[in-house]
Motif scaffolding. Structure first.
Motif: not given
Lengths: 138, 177
Positions: B161-174
């Motif tokens: 869950r935490e891994n996916i959360r970090q991924m979403i935040e990182a991709v969102s920043a793009l």
């Protein structure tokens, strides 16, 4: 009484079987890797990093190891690992996970695992050999 | 107390502690983000590799299918992409490689560390617009489940869950379009 002891022994025996395997990241090409640096796991006091480096050398690669988390000198690949130990009459390695990473970015290119419960135990050298063979046979 | 009376509770305790492993559940790995997410109007195709199936006698694992389903639901709920699918044909592909799931063999509190390499590729150019290794950790405490196999599953799910959360935040920043 004998039945109970047999049932208990069966539970213990069935509680695990030896497994090993490896997976490669999509598009990863391990054949290009010639030089390896094995980073010591800080909690490891048994020198597994030296066993991994020695096995890689036996396999024909140029391998070094050390306590630094990243290679001091440029290497094609960084190798990390996690070893788990259990006690059953004597201590033995029950599981070894190894990751082969890009030496520059640290991204995982391939990963391998060997899991050997007490009755199927191997020496740490045997576990290292098993995992690395799995990784590079892909 | 006779040996028979000692062995029976011991056997029952062993069975209760070992139990049968259950696979990590996709719905328990769905991430929610605390901050607003940039919403791309494009669709994304998700692929996952490196996961493992759970065997009854082994430890709880995270399979490719369940992790992929969790990523899909997380993206849909956050709105990161207009559509998330496992079918090909989307303008973007998100490939996740589960490179490491470090699990304890036993313990009261169980901590799982997970590392996933994500690569987001724009299909028309073939260019990898983003790639990152994301590491996450979750601890399932002794009070969360009696059986060790259950605590391990909870720790797996929390780390995912935490891994996916970090991924979403990182991709969102793009700020993708």
């Amino acid at each position: 009484m004998k039945r109970l002891i047999s049932a208990f022994a069966l539970c213990v025996c069935l509680s695990g079987c030896a497994t090993s395997g490896a997976q490669k990241a999509p598009g990863a090409d391990l054949s290009k890797l010639k030089t390896f640096y094995v980073a010591k796991l800080p909690a490891d006091e048994r020198g597994i990093e030296r066993l991994v480096a020695a096995r890689l050398t036996q396999m024909g690669f140029e391998a070094t190891s050390g306590a630094e988390p990243k290679p001091v000198q440029a290497a094609d690949a960084l190798v990390t690992y996690q070893d788990r130990w259990m006690w059953d009459i004597t201590m033995y390695m029950i599981r070894l996970n190894v990751q082969i990473r890009d030496g520059r970015t640290g991204s995982i290119l391939a990963t391998g695992e060997s899991m050997r419960p007490s009755l199927q135990r191997k020496s740490p050298e045997g576990m290292v050999q098993e995992v690395l063979t799995e990784i590079f046979k892909q | 107390m006779s040996k028979k009376h000692l062995l029976l509770p011991l056997l029952a305790f062993t069975l209760a502690l070992t139990g049968c492993a259950t696979a990590s559940k996709p719905e328990a790995m769905v991430a929610t983000t605390a901050t607003p997410v940039h919403k791309s109007p494009s669709a994304v195709t998700i692929s996952v590799a490196g996961g493992k199936d759970t065997s009854k006698m082994g430890a709880s694992q995270i399979s490719n299918d369940s992790f992929g389903a969790a990523i899909k639901s997380s993206i849909e709920q956050s709105g990161l992409f207009a559509q998330a699918t496992t079918e090909s044909g989307s303008p973007y592909t998100l490939a996740a490689f589960i490179g490491k799931v470090d699990q304890p063999m036993m313990g009261f509190s169980m901590t799982v560390t997970m590392e996933v390499n994500y690569t987001l590729t724009k299909i028309d150019t073939g260019e990898a617009v983003w790639t990152k290794d994301i590491s996450s950790t979750h601890t399932a405490k002794a009070g969360e489940a009696f059986a060790g196999v259950e605590r391990l599953r909870l720790a797996n799910e929390g780390a995912a869950r935490e891994n996916i959360r970090q991924m979403i935040e990182a991709v969102s920043a793009l700020q993708l379009h």
